[in-house]
Design a protein around this motif. Structure first.
Motif, PDB file in Angstrom:
ATOM      1  N   THR B   5     -12.956  23.631 -20.503  1.00 57.73           N
ATOM      2  CA  THR B   5     -11.574  24.037 -20.232  1.00 57.73           C
ATOM      3  C   THR B   5     -10.633  22.835 -20.167  1.00 57.73           C
ATOM      4  O   THR B   5      -9.418  23.018 -20.097  1.00 57.73           O
ATOM      5  CB  THR B   5     -11.501  24.790 -18.889  1.00 57.73           C
ATOM      6  N   PHE B   6     -11.182  21.624 -20.197  1.00 51.18           N
ATOM      7  CA  PHE B   6     -10.354  20.423 -20.137  1.00 51.18           C
ATOM      8  C   PHE B   6      -9.338  20.413 -21.281  1.00 51.18           C
ATOM      9  O   PHE B   6      -9.679  20.701 -22.433  1.00 51.18           O
ATOM     10  CB  PHE B   6     -11.237  19.168 -20.234  1.00 51.18           C
ATOM     11  N   GLY B   7      -8.094  20.086 -20.960  1.00 53.43           N
ATOM     12  CA  GLY B   7      -7.085  19.997 -21.999  1.00 53.43           C
ATOM     13  C   GLY B   7      -5.993  19.013 -21.628  1.00 53.43           C
ATOM     14  O   GLY B   7      -5.798  18.691 -20.454  1.00 53.43           O
ATOM     15  N   ARG B   8      -5.302  18.530 -22.649  1.00 50.17           N
ATOM     16  CA  ARG B   8      -4.172  17.612 -22.455  1.00 50.17           C
ATOM     17  C   ARG B   8      -2.941  18.244 -23.078  1.00 50.17           C
ATOM     18  O   ARG B   8      -2.985  18.712 -24.219  1.00 50.17           O
ATOM     19  CB  ARG B   8      -4.483  16.264 -23.108  1.00 50.17           C
ATOM     20  N   HIS B   9      -1.861  18.232 -22.329  1.00 44.40           N
ATOM     21  CA  HIS B   9      -0.624  18.888 -22.771  1.00 44.40           C
ATOM     22  C   HIS B   9       0.513  17.868 -22.672  1.00 44.40           C
ATOM     23  O   HIS B   9       0.905  17.493 -21.567  1.00 44.40           O
ATOM     24  CB  HIS B   9      -0.363  20.104 -21.867  1.00 44.40           C
ATOM     25  N   VAL B  10       0.992  17.410 -23.807  1.00 44.71           N
ATOM     26  CA  VAL B  10       2.089  16.444 -23.842  1.00 44.71           C
ATOM     27  C   VAL B  10       3.396  17.194 -24.075  1.00 44.71           C
ATOM     28  O   VAL B  10       3.530  17.953 -25.040  1.00 44.71           O
ATOM     29  CB  VAL B  10       1.884  15.383 -24.943  1.00 44.71           C
ATOM     30  N   ALA B  11       4.357  17.002 -23.167  1.00 44.42           N
ATOM     31  CA  ALA B  11       5.693  17.619 -23.266  1.00 44.42           C
ATOM     32  C   ALA B  11       6.702  16.489 -23.413  1.00 44.42           C
ATOM     33  O   ALA B  11       6.769  15.598 -22.564  1.00 44.42           O
ATOM     34  CB  ALA B  11       5.993  18.443 -22.012  1.00 44.42           C
ATOM     35  N   ILE B  12       7.483  16.524 -24.496  1.00 44.93           N
ATOM     36  CA  ILE B  12       8.445  15.446 -24.746  1.00 44.93           C
ATOM     37  C   ILE B  12       9.802  16.029 -25.127  1.00 44.93           C
ATOM     38  O   ILE B  12       9.887  16.943 -25.948  1.00 44.93           O
ATOM     39  CB  ILE B  12       7.905  14.465 -25.823  1.00 44.93           C
ATOM     40  N   ASP B  13      10.840  15.532 -24.464  1.00 41.92           N
ATOM     41  CA  ASP B  13      12.222  15.851 -24.833  1.00 41.92           C
ATOM     42  C   ASP B  13      12.750  14.679 -25.637  1.00 41.92           C
ATOM     43  O   ASP B  13      12.726  13.535 -25.153  1.00 41.92           O
ATOM     44  CB  ASP B  13      13.092  16.019 -23.578  1.00 41.92           C
ATOM     45  N   VAL B  14      13.198  14.943 -26.846  1.00 35.51           N
ATOM     46  CA  VAL B  14      13.730  13.870 -27.696  1.00 35.51           C
ATOM     47  C   VAL B  14      15.235  14.048 -27.868  1.00 35.51           C
ATOM     48  O   VAL B  14      15.739  15.167 -27.997  1.00 35.51           O
ATOM     49  CB  VAL B  14      13.024  13.816 -29.077  1.00 35.51           C
ATOM     50  N   TRP B  15      15.962  12.930 -27.865  1.00 37.62           N
ATOM     51  CA  TRP B  15      17.425  12.920 -27.914  1.00 37.62           C
ATOM     52  C   TRP B  15      17.893  11.942 -28.977  1.00 37.62           C
ATOM     53  O   TRP B  15      17.247  10.928 -29.220  1.00 37.62           O
ATOM     54  CB  TRP B  15      18.017  12.477 -26.566  1.00 37.62           C
ATOM     55  N   GLY B  16      19.056  12.256 -29.551  1.00 33.87           N
ATOM     56  CA  GLY B  16      19.640  11.342 -30.527  1.00 33.87           C
ATOM     57  C   GLY B  16      18.943  11.437 -31.873  1.00 33.87           C
ATOM     58  O   GLY B  16      18.752  10.435 -32.557  1.00 33.87           O
ATOM     59  N   VAL B  17      18.577  12.661 -32.253  1.00 31.81           N
ATOM     60  CA  VAL B  17      17.926  12.902 -33.549  1.00 31.81           C
ATOM     61  C   VAL B  17      18.990  13.393 -34.533  1.00 31.81           C
ATOM     62  O   VAL B  17      19.880  14.172 -34.168  1.00 31.81           O
ATOM     63  CB  VAL B  17      16.802  13.947 -33.424  1.00 31.81           C
ATOM     64  N   ALA B  78      15.637  18.017 -29.044  1.00 29.58           N
ATOM     65  CA  ALA B  78      14.534  18.947 -29.250  1.00 29.58           C
ATOM     66  C   ALA B  78      13.535  18.810 -28.117  1.00 29.58           C
ATOM     67  O   ALA B  78      13.348  17.723 -27.552  1.00 29.58           O
ATOM     68  CB  ALA B  78      13.835  18.694 -30.580  1.00 29.58           C
ATOM     69  N   ALA B  79      12.905  19.925 -27.777  1.00 30.84           N
ATOM     70  CA  ALA B  79      11.802  19.960 -26.815  1.00 30.84           C
ATOM     71  C   ALA B  79      10.535  20.222 -27.614  1.00 30.84           C
ATOM     72  O   ALA B  79      10.416  21.259 -28.281  1.00 30.84           O
ATOM     73  CB  ALA B  79      12.027  21.058 -25.783  1.00 30.84           C
ATOM     74  N   LEU B  80       9.618  19.272 -27.550  1.00 31.38           N
ATOM     75  CA  LEU B  80       8.405  19.297 -28.375  1.00 31.38           C
ATOM     76  C   LEU B  80       7.192  19.242 -27.450  1.00 31.38           C
ATOM     77  O   LEU B  80       7.176  18.458 -26.503  1.00 31.38           O
ATOM     78  CB  LEU B  80       8.438  18.070 -29.289  1.00 31.38           C
ATOM     79  N   ASP B  81       6.186  20.081 -27.725  1.00 30.39           N
ATOM     80  CA  ASP B  81       4.959  20.091 -26.928  1.00 30.39           C
ATOM     81  C   ASP B  81       3.756  20.098 -27.848  1.00 30.39           C
ATOM     82  O   ASP B  81       3.788  20.735 -28.909  1.00 30.39           O
ATOM     83  CB  ASP B  81       4.853  21.363 -26.071  1.00 30.39           C
ATOM     84  N   CYS B  82       2.699  19.447 -27.412  1.00 35.31           N
ATOM     85  CA  CYS B  82       1.400  19.658 -28.036  1.00 35.31           C
ATOM     86  C   CYS B  82       0.359  19.749 -26.941  1.00 35.31           C
ATOM     87  O   CYS B  82       0.224  18.851 -26.111  1.00 35.31           O
ATOM     88  CB  CYS B  82       1.043  18.552 -29.018  1.00 35.31           C
ATOM     89  N   TYR B  83      -0.348  20.871 -26.938  1.00 35.19           N
ATOM     90  CA  TYR B  83      -1.398  21.128 -25.954  1.00 35.19           C
ATOM     91  C   TYR B  83      -2.688  21.315 -26.729  1.00 35.19           C
ATOM     92  O   TYR B  83      -2.750  22.145 -27.637  1.00 35.19           O
ATOM     93  CB  TYR B  83      -1.045  22.386 -25.159  1.00 35.19           C
ATOM     94  N   THR B  84      -3.706  20.526 -26.414  1.00 40.98           N
ATOM     95  CA  THR B  84      -5.000  20.705 -27.075  1.00 40.98           C
ATOM     96  C   THR B  84      -6.111  20.737 -26.041  1.00 40.98           C
ATOM     97  O   THR B  84      -6.109  19.979 -25.078  1.00 40.98           O
ATOM     98  CB  THR B  84      -5.310  19.579 -28.089  1.00 40.98           C
ATOM     99  N   CYS B  85      -7.045  21.632 -26.271  1.00 37.34           N
ATOM    100  CA  CYS B  85      -8.197  21.770 -25.392  1.00 37.34           C
ATOM    101  C   CYS B  85      -9.344  20.932 -25.938  1.00 37.34           C
ATOM    102  O   CYS B  85      -9.467  20.745 -27.146  1.00 37.34           O
ATOM    103  CB  CYS B  85      -8.627  23.228 -25.319  1.00 37.34           C
ATOM    104  N   GLY B  86     -10.169  20.439 -25.047  1.00 41.74           N
ATOM    105  CA  GLY B  86     -11.334  19.666 -25.453  1.00 41.74           C
ATOM    106  C   GLY B  86     -11.040  18.183 -25.458  1.00 41.74           C
ATOM    107  O   GLY B  86      -9.903  17.748 -25.280  1.00 41.74           O
TER     108      GLY B  86
END
Lengths: 133, 133
Positions: B5-17, B78-86
């Motif tokens: 069930t281990f996972g990493r979830h990166v949440a990033i808000d990017v500005w000035g695109v 933009a609000a960008l996320d990547c969540y991956t398990c394992g």
């Protein structure tokens, strides 16, 4: 028209959920659409995937962002998120709705305030009896 | 078979695109699929929505969870996320890939460690020159 970039993103890990509640993409999809409606969001489309031998992922696209779930029925675990942009739609209502459906033994939850600068992280209240309330 | 069930979830808000980079659901979708492949994830399906007068949402379902983006081209946000398990698929690579594509002036980022108890929150390093590296 310009839209506010302000948004709230609730991320909750739920544990101790019955196998059957986590192992049907169809069941989860139907309840996630209801959860979206409960918080006043507009559903645009849904992706739902049933995994073998077990597990499900559902991604609900909202006009106001998204709701996601990834389940591990054999571990009684799911990772559930609701992110909504703007002030009017409160993602906590959708989360409370789903927690009421899943009835986990325990959960861990954080809320990220997004779209306004540094990501602010708080621990929100969860109403696990939202549906009965 | 049981999955971690281990996972990493990166949440990033990017500005000035740049406006154009944020205002094409097709452009974003193509790069998000490449970002998924860059980190070794498997794409199952994609939802992409172009909004009027501007803005886009793309939700990429992975075997290992998801990548999402919600854009406000008129605000350069933009609000960008990547969540991956394992353990094997690192979501930071997908995020670095997308940051390299979007080239924001600034960003705010957090990583949530999920599926192991209390959500642990750290501030990860971002490589904004991943593609050129």
């Amino acid at each position: 028209m310009e839209y506010s970039t302000f948004g709230r993103h609730v991320a909750i890990d739920v544990w101790g959920v019955e196998f059957e509640r986590l192992n049907s993409a169809e069941f989860l999809k139907n309840h996630m659409v209801e959860a979206a409606e409960a918080c006043g969001a507009t559903v645009l489309s849904v992706q739902a995937q049933q995994f073998e031998p077990q597990g499900a992922t559902v991604l609900v696209m909202l006009s106001e962002s998204h709701i996601s779930i990834h389940t591990y029925p054999e571990r009684g675990f799911a990772a559930l998120d609701c992110y909504t942009c703007g002030e009017t739609v409160d993602p906590q209502i959708a989360i409370d709705y789903m927690v009421s459906v899943l009835q986990p033994e325990k959960f861990y939850v954080k809320k990220l305030i997004r779209g306004v600068g540094e990501l602010e992280i708080v621990t929100p209240e969860v109403n696990r009896n939202y549906i009965q309330a």
